[in-house]
Enzyme design. Structure first.
Site, mmCIF file in Angstrom:
data_model
loop_
_atom_site.group_PDB
_atom_site.id
_atom_site.type_symbol
_atom_site.label_atom_id
_atom_site.label_comp_id
_atom_site.label_asym_id
_atom_site.label_seq_id
_atom_site.Cartn_x
_atom_site.Cartn_y
_atom_site.Cartn_z
ATOM 1 N N LYS A 38 0.806 -1.200 0.000
ATOM 2 C CA LYS A 38 0.000 0.000 0.000
ATOM 3 C C LYS A 38 0.844 1.257 0.000
ATOM 4 O O LYS A 38 0.410 2.343 -0.374
ATOM 5 C CB LYS A 38 -0.894 0.023 1.261
ATOM 6 C CG LYS A 38 -1.814 -1.140 1.391
ATOM 7 C CD LYS A 38 -2.552 -1.069 2.768
ATOM 8 C CE LYS A 38 -3.333 -2.340 2.980
ATOM 9 N NZ LYS A 38 -3.798 -2.425 4.390
ATOM 10 N N GLY A 39 2.075 1.109 0.499
ATOM 11 C CA GLY A 39 2.905 2.270 0.830
ATOM 12 C C GLY A 39 3.142 3.284 -0.274
ATOM 13 O O GLY A 39 3.353 4.457 0.002
ATOM 14 N N GLU A 94 7.824 2.227 -5.741
ATOM 15 C CA GLU A 94 7.887 1.725 -4.362
ATOM 16 C C GLU A 94 8.062 2.892 -3.395
ATOM 17 O O GLU A 94 8.585 3.947 -3.763
ATOM 18 C CB GLU A 94 9.087 0.774 -4.218
ATOM 19 C CG GLU A 94 8.710 -0.679 -3.971
ATOM 20 C CD GLU A 94 8.125 -0.963 -2.598
ATOM 21 O OE1 GLU A 94 7.369 -0.131 -2.055
ATOM 22 O OE2 GLU A 94 8.417 -2.036 -2.073
ATOM 23 N N ASP A 95 7.630 2.674 -2.161
ATOM 24 C CA ASP A 95 7.804 3.719 -1.155
ATOM 25 C C ASP A 95 9.247 3.794 -0.667
ATOM 26 O O ASP A 95 9.852 4.860 -0.628
ATOM 27 C CB ASP A 95 6.839 3.517 0.025
ATOM 28 C CG ASP A 95 6.860 2.099 0.609
ATOM 29 O OD1 ASP A 95 7.642 1.240 0.141
ATOM 30 O OD2 ASP A 95 6.083 1.837 1.544
ATOM 31 N N ASP A 98 14.725 -0.955 1.540
ATOM 32 C CA ASP A 98 15.385 -1.145 2.821
ATOM 33 C C ASP A 98 16.464 -2.229 2.624
ATOM 34 O O ASP A 98 17.542 -1.941 2.139
ATOM 35 C CB ASP A 98 14.290 -1.538 3.819
ATOM 36 C CG ASP A 98 14.751 -1.622 5.256
ATOM 37 O OD1 ASP A 98 15.667 -0.879 5.625
ATOM 38 O OD2 ASP A 98 14.191 -2.443 6.008
ATOM 39 N N LYS A 126 17.297 3.374 2.094
ATOM 40 C CA LYS A 126 18.177 3.261 3.272
ATOM 41 C C LYS A 126 19.349 2.365 2.883
ATOM 42 O O LYS A 126 19.333 1.154 3.137
ATOM 43 C CB LYS A 126 17.433 2.562 4.427
ATOM 44 C CG LYS A 126 16.341 3.359 5.095
ATOM 45 C CD LYS A 126 15.807 2.521 6.272
ATOM 46 C CE LYS A 126 14.486 3.007 6.784
ATOM 47 N NZ LYS A 126 13.886 2.076 7.764
ATOM 48 N N PHE A 147 13.275 4.392 11.352
ATOM 49 C CA PHE A 147 11.955 3.976 10.889
ATOM 50 C C PHE A 147 11.082 5.198 10.659
ATOM 51 O O PHE A 147 10.865 5.996 11.563
ATOM 52 C CB PHE A 147 11.290 3.016 11.872
ATOM 53 C CG PHE A 147 10.134 2.282 11.249
ATOM 54 C CD1 PHE A 147 10.355 1.105 10.545
ATOM 55 C CD2 PHE A 147 8.850 2.795 11.324
ATOM 56 C CE1 PHE A 147 9.292 0.447 9.929
ATOM 57 C CE2 PHE A 147 7.787 2.141 10.708
ATOM 58 C CZ PHE A 147 8.013 0.958 10.011
ATOM 59 N N VAL A 148 10.623 5.359 9.433
ATOM 60 C CA VAL A 148 9.868 6.561 9.080
ATOM 61 C C VAL A 148 8.422 6.229 8.697
ATOM 62 O O VAL A 148 8.124 5.134 8.229
ATOM 63 C CB VAL A 148 10.551 7.336 7.928
ATOM 64 C CG1 VAL A 148 11.877 7.932 8.392
ATOM 65 C CG2 VAL A 148 10.778 6.448 6.699
ATOM 66 N N ASP A 154 3.587 3.444 6.649
ATOM 67 C CA ASP A 154 2.827 3.203 7.880
ATOM 68 C C ASP A 154 3.659 2.589 8.989
ATOM 69 O O ASP A 154 4.740 2.047 8.767
ATOM 70 C CB ASP A 154 1.682 2.234 7.589
ATOM 71 C CG ASP A 154 2.172 0.791 7.461
ATOM 72 O OD1 ASP A 154 3.125 0.559 6.677
ATOM 73 O OD2 ASP A 154 1.641 -0.089 8.146
ATOM 74 N N ARG A 160 -0.263 6.761 7.439
ATOM 75 C CA ARG A 160 -0.074 6.858 5.981
ATOM 76 C C ARG A 160 -0.520 8.206 5.435
ATOM 77 O O ARG A 160 -0.040 8.652 4.392
ATOM 78 C CB ARG A 160 -0.889 5.761 5.272
ATOM 79 C CG ARG A 160 -0.396 4.345 5.513
ATOM 80 C CD ARG A 160 -1.071 3.394 4.518
ATOM 81 N NE ARG A 160 -0.965 1.997 4.885
ATOM 82 C CZ ARG A 160 0.080 1.214 4.618
ATOM 83 N NH1 ARG A 160 1.133 1.701 3.999
ATOM 84 N NH2 ARG A 160 0.090 -0.060 4.983
HETATM 85 P P1 IMP Z 1 12.842 -4.681 2.106
HETATM 86 O O1 IMP Z 1 13.560 -3.717 1.177
HETATM 87 O O2 IMP Z 1 12.559 -6.008 1.499
HETATM 88 O O3 IMP Z 1 13.578 -4.812 3.406
HETATM 89 O O4 IMP Z 1 11.415 -4.139 2.488
HETATM 90 C C1 IMP Z 1 10.982 -2.905 2.172
HETATM 91 C C2 IMP Z 1 9.595 -2.743 2.759
HETATM 92 O O5 IMP Z 1 9.661 -2.662 4.184
HETATM 93 C C3 IMP Z 1 9.015 -1.437 2.297
HETATM 94 O O6 IMP Z 1 8.250 -1.594 1.126
HETATM 95 C C4 IMP Z 1 8.170 -1.034 3.486
HETATM 96 O O7 IMP Z 1 6.889 -1.601 3.387
HETATM 97 C C5 IMP Z 1 8.860 -1.623 4.678
HETATM 98 N N1 IMP Z 1 9.718 -0.614 5.359
HETATM 99 C C6 IMP Z 1 11.067 -0.598 5.414
HETATM 100 N N2 IMP Z 1 11.525 0.461 6.103
HETATM 101 C C7 IMP Z 1 10.428 1.149 6.481
HETATM 102 C C8 IMP Z 1 10.244 2.365 7.247
HETATM 103 O O8 IMP Z 1 11.173 3.056 7.702
HETATM 104 N N3 IMP Z 1 8.951 2.756 7.444
HETATM 105 C C9 IMP Z 1 7.878 2.047 6.954
HETATM 106 N N4 IMP Z 1 8.012 0.908 6.259
HETATM 107 C C10 IMP Z 1 9.271 0.455 6.023
HETATM 108 MG MG MG Z 2 6.162 -1.390 0.804
#
Ligand code: IMP
Ligand code: MG
Length: 171
Positions: A38-39, A94-95, A98, A126, A147-148, A154, A160
């Site tokens: 959803k992000g 994508e939002d 990470d 990040k 964490f943002v 969210d 959100r």
């Molecule tokens: P990754 O890159 O597979 O670790 O996952 C990324 C997902 O983790 C993102 O699409 C977000 O949904 C969630 N996420 C990672 N960091 C944050 C944050 O700081 N705030 C909110 N959601 C986050």
């Molecule tokens: Mg996401």
């Protein structure tokens, strides 16, 4: 909550990203934006409105599987795309990237559907958390490992709707 990026700063950068994408795709007939729910819904709404015509949109929802707290990066589709990607110019929206595991897996699946081109735009990155080197052609802001929330992001489905991005205080 501490404001990390205010609404004006985000708007300016997203408009800039929209122009950059438009320029890169000047010679293509159509761009398909794939919003990762959803992000990314707020980011995509603003990004798309900063772009001209020739833009189509579709939505995908995924959740990471994994044992315990560790994400395997393997994703399960909760909602698949409506559209075919074949021979289309696709940009994943994508939002935040990470560890990169989710995006890495998602890109593999989408690439297997034979798009003409596949790129990714993330509002936030990040880099210090990265576990897999995943290509992201458009990054809005690079941030520290905090964490943002807000602007689509969210914590437990809350925040959100904040117009800015804030750091969630760990207590
Ligand atoms: P990754 O890159 O597979 O670790 O996952 C990324 C997902 O983790 C993102 O699409 C977000 O949904 C969630 N996420 C990672 N960091 C944050 C944050 O700081 N705030 C909110 N959601 C986050
Ligand atoms: Mg996401």
């Amino acid at each position: 909550m501490e404001v990390l990026l205010d609404a004006g700063t985000i708007q300016t950068r997203v408009t800039e990203m929209a122009r950059e994408i438009e320029k890169d795709y000047a010679d293509t007939e159509e761009i398909l934006l794939v919003c990762v729910l959803k992000g990314a819904f707020v980011f995509m709404a603003d990004l798309a409105r900063g772009m001209g015509t020739r833009v189509s949109m579709d939505f995908i929802a995924v959740s990471s599987y994994g044992s315990g707290t560790k994400s395997s990066g393997e994703v399960r589709f909760q909602k698949d795309l409506d559209a075919s990607l074949e021979d289309r110019n696709v940009i994943v929206i994508e939002d935040i990237v990470d560890t990169g595991l989710t995006l890495h897996y998602l890109q593999e699946i989408l690439r297997s559907r034979a798009p003409r081109s596949l790129r990714t735009a993330c509002l936030l990155s990040k880099p210090s958390r990265r576990q897999v080197d995943v290509p992201v052609e458009y990054v809005g802001f690079t941030i520290e490992d905090r964490f943002v929330v807000g602007y689509g992001l969210d914590y437990a489905e809350q925040y959100r709707n904040l117009p800015h991005i804030a750091v969630l205080q760990e207590s």
